[in-house]
Design a protein around this motif. Sequence first.
Motif, mmCIF file in Angstrom:
data_model
loop_
_atom_site.group_PDB
_atom_site.id
_atom_site.type_symbol
_atom_site.label_atom_id
_atom_site.label_comp_id
_atom_site.label_asym_id
_atom_site.label_seq_id
_atom_site.Cartn_x
_atom_site.Cartn_y
_atom_site.Cartn_z
ATOM 1 N N ILE A 11 0.859 -1.170 0.000
ATOM 2 C CA ILE A 11 0.000 0.000 0.000
ATOM 3 C C ILE A 11 0.903 1.231 0.000
ATOM 4 O O ILE A 11 1.701 1.411 0.923
ATOM 5 N N VAL A 12 0.786 2.044 -1.047
ATOM 6 C CA VAL A 12 1.633 3.234 -1.163
ATOM 7 C C VAL A 12 0.737 4.472 -1.151
ATOM 8 O O VAL A 12 0.233 4.899 -2.188
ATOM 9 N N PRO A 13 0.537 5.032 0.040
ATOM 10 C CA PRO A 13 -0.295 6.236 0.130
ATOM 11 C C PRO A 13 0.433 7.480 -0.362
ATOM 12 O O PRO A 13 1.663 7.542 -0.336
ATOM 13 N N LYS A 14 -0.347 8.450 -0.791
ATOM 14 C CA LYS A 14 0.210 9.783 -1.034
ATOM 15 C C LYS A 14 0.755 10.257 0.313
ATOM 16 O O LYS A 14 0.177 9.955 1.374
ATOM 17 N N SER A 15 1.855 10.989 0.298
ATOM 18 C CA SER A 15 2.498 11.387 1.556
ATOM 19 C C SER A 15 1.535 12.094 2.508
ATOM 20 O O SER A 15 1.560 11.867 3.721
ATOM 21 N N GLU A 16 0.659 12.917 1.959
ATOM 22 C CA GLU A 16 -0.274 13.652 2.809
ATOM 23 C C GLU A 16 -1.368 12.761 3.402
ATOM 24 O O GLU A 16 -2.105 13.182 4.302
ATOM 25 N N HIS A 17 -1.479 11.509 2.910
ATOM 26 C CA HIS A 17 -2.501 10.591 3.407
ATOM 27 C C HIS A 17 -1.908 9.351 4.077
ATOM 28 O O HIS A 17 -2.641 8.407 4.372
ATOM 29 N N PHE A 18 -0.593 9.369 4.355
ATOM 30 C CA PHE A 18 0.019 8.195 4.988
ATOM 31 C C PHE A 18 -0.668 7.869 6.316
ATOM 32 O O PHE A 18 -1.068 6.732 6.548
ATOM 33 N N THR A 19 -0.840 8.858 7.163
ATOM 34 C CA THR A 19 -1.468 8.618 8.469
ATOM 35 C C THR A 19 -2.916 8.179 8.315
ATOM 36 O O THR A 19 -3.366 7.268 9.018
ATOM 37 N N ASP A 20 -3.641 8.783 7.380
ATOM 38 C CA ASP A 20 -5.031 8.386 7.126
ATOM 39 C C ASP A 20 -5.096 6.923 6.710
ATOM 40 O O ASP A 20 -5.919 6.152 7.222
ATOM 41 N N ALA A 21 -4.235 6.534 5.771
ATOM 42 C CA ALA A 21 -4.232 5.165 5.260
ATOM 43 C C ALA A 21 -3.837 4.179 6.346
ATOM 44 O O ALA A 21 -4.436 3.102 6.477
ATOM 45 N N GLN A 22 -2.842 4.566 7.128
ATOM 46 C CA GLN A 22 -2.395 3.690 8.216
ATOM 47 C C GLN A 22 -3.501 3.524 9.260
ATOM 48 O O GLN A 22 -3.808 2.404 9.675
ATOM 49 N N ASP A 23 -4.099 4.616 9.675
ATOM 50 C CA ASP A 23 -5.158 4.556 10.682
ATOM 51 C C ASP A 23 -6.355 3.740 10.197
ATOM 52 O O ASP A 23 -6.965 2.992 10.974
ATOM 53 N N ALA A 24 -6.687 3.869 8.920
ATOM 54 C CA ALA A 24 -7.838 3.141 8.368
ATOM 55 C C ALA A 24 -7.614 1.636 8.418
ATOM 56 O O ALA A 24 -8.516 0.882 8.812
ATOM 57 N N ILE A 25 -6.426 1.185 8.026
ATOM 58 C CA ILE A 25 -6.176 -0.259 8.026
ATOM 59 C C ILE A 25 -6.037 -0.782 9.448
ATOM 60 O O ILE A 25 -6.507 -1.869 9.776
ATOM 61 N N LEU A 26 -5.420 0.003 10.324
ATOM 62 C CA LEU A 26 -5.288 -0.425 11.720
ATOM 63 C C LEU A 26 -6.647 -0.515 12.408
ATOM 64 O O LEU A 26 -6.849 -1.355 13.290
ATOM 65 N N ALA A 27 -7.593 0.313 11.980
ATOM 66 C CA ALA A 27 -8.925 0.321 12.585
ATOM 67 C C ALA A 27 -9.717 -0.959 12.322
ATOM 68 O O ALA A 27 -10.654 -1.262 13.069
ATOM 69 N N ILE A 28 -9.337 -1.724 11.295
ATOM 70 C CA ILE A 28 -10.092 -2.946 10.997
ATOM 71 C C ILE A 28 -9.339 -4.219 11.391
ATOM 72 O O ILE A 28 -9.826 -5.321 11.145
ATOM 73 N N VAL A 29 -8.194 -4.074 12.021
ATOM 74 C CA VAL A 29 -7.399 -5.260 12.376
ATOM 75 C C VAL A 29 -8.166 -6.198 13.301
ATOM 76 O O VAL A 29 -8.270 -7.399 13.029
ATOM 77 N N GLU A 30 -8.701 -5.689 14.387
ATOM 78 C CA GLU A 30 -9.374 -6.565 15.360
ATOM 79 C C GLU A 30 -10.601 -7.248 14.759
ATOM 80 O O GLU A 30 -10.810 -8.438 14.971
ATOM 81 N N GLU A 31 -11.410 -6.479 14.020
ATOM 82 C CA GLU A 31 -12.588 -7.082 13.378
ATOM 83 C C GLU A 31 -12.169 -8.162 12.392
ATOM 84 O O GLU A 31 -12.794 -9.223 12.310
#
Length: 97
Positions: A11-31
């Motif tokens: 997954i290669v996010p745009k630099s300005e969306h790295f944190t958004d992309a990371q947070d989004a995927i981390l948010a679904i780990v437990e589910e």
Amino acid sequence: MTNTLFGFAKIVPKSEHFTDAQDAILAIVEETRAEPGCIEFTVLADADQGHLFLFEEWQDEAALKEHHAKPYTKAVMDNYDNWLAEPLRFETMTKLM
């Protein structure tokens, strides 16, 4: 031979969306890990390069397809349409031995 399916995603996010992309995927780990067919779902980062990676293991292809159909998975993918610098690269493979 097993039906276990391994998935690797880059997954290669745009630099300005790295944190958004990371947070989004981390948010679904437990589910995701709670899904009946999920054996492994691990998020990795190469922060120096601005890349995220997923290592996944599923009981079979049907379990992976069911995961991709989940609303929370679809929501991440919908956001990734706008956040990624290049298309998501997802490879699946099976274990030979």
